[in-house]
Write an enzyme that holds these catalytic residues in place. Sequence first.
Site, PDB file in Angstrom:
ATOM      1  N   LYS A 123      -3.203   0.877  57.801  1.00 33.57           N
ATOM      2  CA  LYS A 123      -3.736  -0.487  57.707  1.00 33.57           C
ATOM      3  C   LYS A 123      -3.449  -1.153  56.364  1.00 33.57           C
ATOM      4  O   LYS A 123      -3.208  -2.361  56.315  1.00 33.57           O
ATOM      5  CB  LYS A 123      -5.240  -0.494  57.980  1.00 33.57           C
ATOM      6  CG  LYS A 123      -5.617   0.040  59.358  1.00 33.57           C
ATOM      7  CD  LYS A 123      -4.856  -0.646  60.488  1.00 33.57           C
ATOM      8  CE  LYS A 123      -4.747   0.256  61.692  1.00 33.57           C
ATOM      9  NZ  LYS A 123      -3.738  -0.170  62.672  1.00 33.57           N
ATOM     10  N   GLU A 207     -12.752  -4.131  52.891  1.00 35.72           N
ATOM     11  CA  GLU A 207     -12.492  -5.557  53.104  1.00 35.72           C
ATOM     12  C   GLU A 207     -13.805  -6.305  52.961  1.00 35.72           C
ATOM     13  O   GLU A 207     -14.869  -5.753  53.241  1.00 35.72           O
ATOM     14  CB  GLU A 207     -11.960  -5.810  54.526  1.00 35.72           C
ATOM     15  CG  GLU A 207     -10.529  -5.396  54.748  1.00 35.72           C
ATOM     16  CD  GLU A 207     -10.088  -5.609  56.190  1.00 35.72           C
ATOM     17  OE1 GLU A 207     -10.810  -6.273  56.954  1.00 35.72           O
ATOM     18  OE2 GLU A 207      -9.028  -5.084  56.546  1.00 35.72           O
ATOM     19  N   HIS A 242     -16.717  -2.376  70.649  1.00 34.44           N
ATOM     20  CA  HIS A 242     -15.258  -2.316  70.537  1.00 34.44           C
ATOM     21  C   HIS A 242     -14.569  -2.076  71.869  1.00 34.44           C
ATOM     22  O   HIS A 242     -13.387  -1.746  71.919  1.00 34.44           O
ATOM     23  CB  HIS A 242     -14.824  -1.286  69.488  1.00 34.44           C
ATOM     24  CG  HIS A 242     -15.482  -1.525  68.163  1.00 34.44           C
ATOM     25  ND1 HIS A 242     -15.254  -2.664  67.434  1.00 34.44           N
ATOM     26  CD2 HIS A 242     -16.395  -0.814  67.471  1.00 34.44           C
ATOM     27  CE1 HIS A 242     -15.987  -2.632  66.344  1.00 34.44           C
ATOM     28  NE2 HIS A 242     -16.698  -1.530  66.344  1.00 34.44           N
ATOM     29  N   ARG A 299       2.178  -2.020  70.594  1.00 33.32           N
ATOM     30  CA  ARG A 299       2.281  -1.553  71.984  1.00 33.32           C
ATOM     31  C   ARG A 299       1.994  -2.714  72.921  1.00 33.32           C
ATOM     32  O   ARG A 299       1.575  -3.784  72.498  1.00 33.32           O
ATOM     33  CB  ARG A 299       1.223  -0.478  72.224  1.00 33.32           C
ATOM     34  CG  ARG A 299      -0.180  -1.018  71.915  1.00 33.32           C
ATOM     35  CD  ARG A 299      -1.313  -0.253  72.522  1.00 33.32           C
ATOM     36  NE  ARG A 299      -2.513  -1.062  72.483  1.00 33.32           N
ATOM     37  CZ  ARG A 299      -3.353  -1.150  71.474  1.00 33.32           C
ATOM     38  NH1 ARG A 299      -3.123  -0.466  70.372  1.00 33.32           N
ATOM     39  NH2 ARG A 299      -4.405  -1.930  71.536  1.00 33.32           N
TER      40      ARG A 299
HETATM   41  C1  MV4 Z   1     -13.762  -6.676  60.625  1.00 38.62           C
HETATM   42  C2  MV4 Z   1     -14.898  -7.433  60.976  1.00 38.62           C
HETATM   43  C3  MV4 Z   1     -15.437  -8.258  60.009  1.00 38.62           C
HETATM   44  N1  MV4 Z   1     -14.900  -8.319  58.783  1.00 38.62           N
HETATM   45  N2  MV4 Z   1     -13.258  -6.787  59.380  1.00 38.62           N
HETATM   46  C4  MV4 Z   1     -13.458  -4.145  64.654  1.00 38.62           C
HETATM   47  C5  MV4 Z   1     -12.281  -3.469  65.258  1.00 38.62           C
HETATM   48  C6  MV4 Z   1     -11.224  -3.456  64.222  1.00 38.62           C
HETATM   49  N3  MV4 Z   1      -9.957  -3.778  64.800  1.00 38.62           N
HETATM   50  C7  MV4 Z   1     -11.649  -4.446  63.212  1.00 38.62           C
HETATM   51  N4  MV4 Z   1     -12.981  -4.850  63.525  1.00 38.62           N
HETATM   52  C8  MV4 Z   1     -13.646  -5.712  62.739  1.00 38.62           C
HETATM   53  N5  MV4 Z   1     -13.152  -5.862  61.483  1.00 38.62           N
HETATM   54  C9  MV4 Z   1     -13.827  -7.579  58.499  1.00 38.62           C
HETATM   55  N6  MV4 Z   1     -13.313  -7.650  57.269  1.00 38.62           N
HETATM   56  C10 MV4 Z   1     -15.400  -7.310  62.259  1.00 38.62           C
HETATM   57  C11 MV4 Z   1     -14.782  -6.433  63.145  1.00 38.62           C
HETATM   58  C12 MV4 Z   1     -15.391  -6.353  64.435  1.00 38.62           C
HETATM   59  C13 MV4 Z   1     -14.737  -6.819  65.567  1.00 38.62           C
HETATM   60  C14 MV4 Z   1     -13.456  -7.318  65.527  1.00 38.62           C
HETATM   61  C15 MV4 Z   1     -12.827  -7.755  66.646  1.00 38.62           C
HETATM   62  C16 MV4 Z   1     -13.496  -7.710  67.866  1.00 38.62           C
HETATM   63  C17 MV4 Z   1     -14.752  -7.214  67.924  1.00 38.62           C
HETATM   64  C18 MV4 Z   1     -15.392  -6.751  66.792  1.00 38.62           C
HETATM   65  C19 MV4 Z   1     -16.694  -6.255  66.882  1.00 38.62           C
HETATM   66  C20 MV4 Z   1     -17.310  -5.800  65.764  1.00 38.62           C
HETATM   67  C21 MV4 Z   1     -16.659  -5.834  64.543  1.00 38.62           C
END
Ligand code: MV4
Length: 508
Positions: A123, A207, A242, A299
Amino acid sequence: MSPKPARAFRKLLVANRGEIAVRVIRACRELGIATVAVYSEADRAALHVRLADEARPIGPAPSRESYLRAERVIEAAQASGAEAIHPGYGFLAENPDFARACEERGIVFVGPRSETIALMGEKTSARREAIAAGVPVVPGSLEPLGDEAALRREAERLGFPVMLKAAAGGGGKGLRLVRHPAELAAAHERARSEARSAFGDDRVYLEKALERPRHVETQVLADGYGDVVHLYERECSIQRRHQKLIEESPSPALTPELRERMGALAVALARRVGYRNAGTLEFLVGADRQPCFLEMNTRLQVEHPVTEMVTGLDLVKLQIRIAQGEPLGLRQQDVVQRGHALECRVYAEDAAAGFLPSPGRIAALRAPGGPGVRDDSGVYEGWSVPIDYDPLLSKLVAWGGDRREAIERMRRAVAEYRVLGIRTTLPFFARVLRHPSFVAGDFDTSFAEAALALPPEAEERPVEAAIVAAAIQAFRERKAATRPAVFAAGAPPWLVAGWREAHGRLRS
Ligand code: MV4
C-alpha cells in the site's frame, strides 16, 4: 511497444469457483475458448464444474488446501494443456508469486505483470506511485513505520483520528481506527499481529482517518501497449464489515466534472505503472467531495457487471483479449455511460440474524428475469451451499434508463426471487431499496450499519421520524442537558431505539 500478432487461446483454466468461475466460462464460450474448471472436494457438483468443458480436482474443501494451492492449479493447467489461467477475484488473483510462477512456465496469467501486482499490493508503494502520477492520496505515511516512537510522531503530525493500516493489506484486514493518543499503543499491537497472521507481513503505516466517507471506485482497462481507458465509476458505499452489499453506476455523489477528473486520475496512475488488464482504483470521497486515492485492485472485481451494464462492454472478454496480446482498440470517447445499473449481492446469510452464514441445500430456486434484469449466479436448485467459502450465491443486477427505473426494476426483481431452504440477504435489499436515504442517493459507508440498526417500521413513519430529527436538534442545542420527549411514557420502542441510534452517532 508495438502490437505483436495476437494468438487466440484454445483452452483456458479458471482458477476459481462459484459465480465468477461461471462468468469467466461464459465469456470463454462466446470467444470459442475451451475451459478447464478446478474444484475442491466440497465443489464436486458445483455449477462451474458442470458448465466447464473439463474439470480437475485440486484438493480438500479448505481453500488453503485447494483453491489457494498455486502449484496444484498450475499442474492442472499443464496437464490439461491450457495456455492461460484466469484467476477471477480473491484466492490467487492478486498473488504476485502465482502470477510469476505462471510467467515462468509460459502460461498466460490473465492479469497484470507480477511486478505490477507486487507494486500495487504494497500500500505504501502504491501511494508513492499515486503521488508521482498526480493523484491525490489520503494524508499519511509513504513508508511503513518502524517503531512505536515513529508511529506516535506521525500520528501527532497527521492529527487524530488516524487509521492504522497493514502495508500488505487491502480490504478491511489489519485496519484500525485510532481516535485518541492513549489508544495508539494497543491498536499498534493488534494491527501488527492481525497483519502478521493475515498476510505474513506485519509492517503497518498511518493515514489521517476520513469520517463517514463514500467509497467510489474507477474502472480502468489497459492493454500491453500503453493504451489505457477508464470505464467511469462505481459507488460502493453500501457495505457492512467490509462486505459490499449493493453497488451502482454512476455514483449519485459525483458531478460530471468530478467524474471526468477521477477518470483522468485513474488513467494517469495506470499509465505510470505500465498497467495491463482490468483494474480498479478505490477512492474515498469525503463531505468536501474531494476524491482521495486509497488503493488499486489489480483484478476483475465482483461488482464489474454494473460497469458492463452502463458501458455495454464485456469486461471479461476484454481481459482475455488483452491477455491474448490484442490491442485495446477502444478510444476514451467510445466509452459512454448509458442509464443506471444496480447490483445486489445475494449471499447465503441471514440478514435478520446479523448476517449469520446460512449454508445448506437450496430446496427451491427461481431467479428473476425480464427487462433490464441480469442474475449472475453460481448455484442451482438442489445443490448444497458449502460452509467453506465466501457465501455469495449470485449477483442480481438491474439496469434502467435512470436511477429511479433501475431501483424500480431491482425492487421488482428482488420480489420475484425465490430461494427456499436457506436464508439470503434478499429481505435486506427489499428494505434498503425503499429507504428514503437510499432512494435519494444520500448515504455513505456508515449507512448499512447505522441507519439499518433501526427497526423497519421506523422507515415507514415519516412523521415520527421527523420527531426524532427534532429530538436530535434539541439534543444538539442543549448539549444533552435534558432528555428529549421521545422517552415519554408510551413512546414506541422503535422511536426510542431511533433516538438512541442518533444519540450514538452524535457522540461518535
Ligand atoms: C480508510 C477510511 C477512512 N480513512 N482510510 C476500509 C477498507 C480499506 N480498503 C480501506 N478502508 C477504509 N480506509 C482512511 N484514511 C475508511 C475505510 C473504510 C471503508 C472504506 C471503503 C468502504 C467501506 C469502508 C468501511 C469502513 C472503513
